[in-house]
Design a protein around this motif. Structure first.
Motif, PDB file in Angstrom:
ATOM      1  N   THR A 162      45.551  82.486  14.873  1.00 61.13           N
ATOM      2  CA  THR A 162      44.107  82.276  14.977  1.00 61.13           C
ATOM      3  C   THR A 162      43.716  80.896  14.476  1.00 61.13           C
ATOM      4  O   THR A 162      42.883  80.214  15.086  1.00 61.13           O
ATOM      5  CB  THR A 162      43.353  83.358  14.179  1.00 61.13           C
ATOM      6  N   ALA A 163      44.311  80.462  13.364  1.00 63.79           N
ATOM      7  CA  ALA A 163      43.992  79.152  12.800  1.00 63.79           C
ATOM      8  C   ALA A 163      44.347  78.037  13.772  1.00 63.79           C
ATOM      9  O   ALA A 163      43.600  77.067  13.931  1.00 63.79           O
ATOM     10  CB  ALA A 163      44.727  78.957  11.472  1.00 63.79           C
ATOM     11  N   ILE A 178      40.326  74.533  19.542  1.00 60.12           N
ATOM     12  CA  ILE A 178      38.969  74.633  20.098  1.00 60.12           C
ATOM     13  C   ILE A 178      38.051  73.631  19.414  1.00 60.12           C
ATOM     14  O   ILE A 178      37.223  72.975  20.065  1.00 60.12           O
ATOM     15  CB  ILE A 178      38.419  76.059  19.948  1.00 60.12           C
ATOM     16  N   GLU A 179      38.181  73.518  18.093  1.00 57.20           N
ATOM     17  CA  GLU A 179      37.364  72.550  17.352  1.00 57.20           C
ATOM     18  C   GLU A 179      37.616  71.130  17.857  1.00 57.20           C
ATOM     19  O   GLU A 179      36.665  70.342  18.038  1.00 57.20           O
ATOM     20  CB  GLU A 179      37.680  72.644  15.862  1.00 57.20           C
ATOM     21  N   LYS A 180      38.875  70.795  18.096  1.00 58.20           N
ATOM     22  CA  LYS A 180      39.220  69.467  18.610  1.00 58.20           C
ATOM     23  C   LYS A 180      38.581  69.239  19.974  1.00 58.20           C
ATOM     24  O   LYS A 180      38.031  68.167  20.252  1.00 58.20           O
ATOM     25  CB  LYS A 180      40.734  69.339  18.706  1.00 58.20           C
ATOM     26  N   ASP A 181      38.628  70.250  20.835  1.00 59.89           N
ATOM     27  CA  ASP A 181      38.021  70.133  22.163  1.00 59.89           C
ATOM     28  C   ASP A 181      36.509  69.963  22.066  1.00 59.89           C
ATOM     29  O   ASP A 181      35.917  69.120  22.757  1.00 59.89           O
ATOM     30  CB  ASP A 181      38.346  71.370  22.998  1.00 59.89           C
ATOM     31  N   PHE A 182      35.880  70.758  21.215  1.00 55.78           N
ATOM     32  CA  PHE A 182      34.418  70.658  21.069  1.00 55.78           C
ATOM     33  C   PHE A 182      34.012  69.322  20.456  1.00 55.78           C
ATOM     34  O   PHE A 182      32.956  68.773  20.785  1.00 55.78           O
ATOM     35  CB  PHE A 182      33.881  71.824  20.235  1.00 55.78           C
ATOM     36  N   SER A 183      34.833  68.818  19.561  1.00 57.73           N
ATOM     37  CA  SER A 183      34.549  67.514  18.966  1.00 57.73           C
ATOM     38  C   SER A 183      34.539  66.433  20.039  1.00 57.73           C
ATOM     39  O   SER A 183      33.676  65.537  20.050  1.00 57.73           O
ATOM     40  CB  SER A 183      35.586  67.197  17.886  1.00 57.73           C
ATOM     41  N   HIS A 191      34.202  78.444  15.828  1.00 55.18           N
ATOM     42  CA  HIS A 191      34.273  79.777  15.219  1.00 55.18           C
ATOM     43  C   HIS A 191      33.337  80.751  15.927  1.00 55.18           C
ATOM     44  O   HIS A 191      33.724  81.904  16.178  1.00 55.18           O
ATOM     45  CB  HIS A 191      33.926  79.686  13.734  1.00 55.18           C
ATOM     46  N   ILE A 192      32.138  80.301  16.230  1.00 59.48           N
ATOM     47  CA  ILE A 192      31.176  81.172  16.906  1.00 59.48           C
ATOM     48  C   ILE A 192      31.692  81.571  18.285  1.00 59.48           C
ATOM     49  O   ILE A 192      31.643  82.739  18.676  1.00 59.48           O
ATOM     50  CB  ILE A 192      29.804  80.474  17.032  1.00 59.48           C
TER      51      ILE A 192
END
Length: 202
Positions: free
Chosen positions: A131-132, A138-143, A162-163
């Motif tokens: 999960t981590a 995903i965080e990298k992609d959204f950034s 996370h959401i």
């Protein structure tokens, strides 16, 4: 006596078959006898490979995560469009994959998380690692999407990751209960057309 090396190709086959069994029947619903029969290995060979059914399941979690992440990165790199659109295309492909199945078994990690999340420290650690890693990706992609100006920046990329991940996991569970990919398609539409784009110019 010098012990020969374990046949790793057979071990790989057992992991592949185990992924199928656990995704279809769950960990508790898949007995060792069924595993041995499906994999066509003896009990001695199985325990030589894995030591226990729990160790087998932990390795399956790690194996599934590894091949899915590699597949995602390869397919993502082939797309020639902005990052925000790449993510949507990839998610829609995931939904199409689920629709091609006779039954909607969903994501193995999500299924085992619900079944084994509190079962043992080994299971919790394997699921946590997986999960981590996904959340970090995903965080990298959204950034990158925020840098491109494609999504809102009033929330951090980490918060959005996370959401979204929590929502996606819930939609996967609904898919199984309802035997329909409609929850996943609705979620993609909601996030990509309404929740993720910049809000009031932010």
């Amino acid at each position: 006596m010098i012990q020969g090396r374990r046949p790793e190709h057979n071990r790989q086959q057992v992991l592949e078959k185990g992924m199928q069994l656990f995704n279809q029947q769950g960990y508790h619903g898949t007995g060792l006898t069924a595993i041995l029969k499906a994999c066509q290995v003896s009990k001695g060979s199985f325990y030589n490979f894995f030591g226990s059914k729990e160790e087998f399941a932990v390795e399956i979690i790690d194996h599934y995560h590894s091949i899915e992440c590699e597949r995602w990165e390869i397919e993502l790199s082939k797309l020639d469009c902005p990052q925000f659109e790449k993510m949507r295309v990839m998610l829609e492909r995931e939904v199409q994959e689920f629709e091609s199945e006779e039954e909607h078994f969903g994501c193995l990690i999500a299924n085992l998380s619900g079944e084994l999340g509190n079962a043992s420290h080994a299971f919790k650690e394997a699921i946590r690692r997986s999960t981590a890693d996904v959340l970090e990706a995903i965080e990298k992609d959204f950034s990158q999407c925020q840098t491109d100006g494609a999504i809102r920046n009033d929330l951090s990329a980490q918060q959005l990751a996370h959401i979204f991940w929590d929502s996606w996991q819930g939609a996967l569970l609904r898919m199984k209960v309802e035997s329909s990919t409609k929850p996943l398609r609705e979620l993609i539409d909601l996030y990509w057309n309404h929740l993720l784009p910049p809000q009031n110019g932010k």
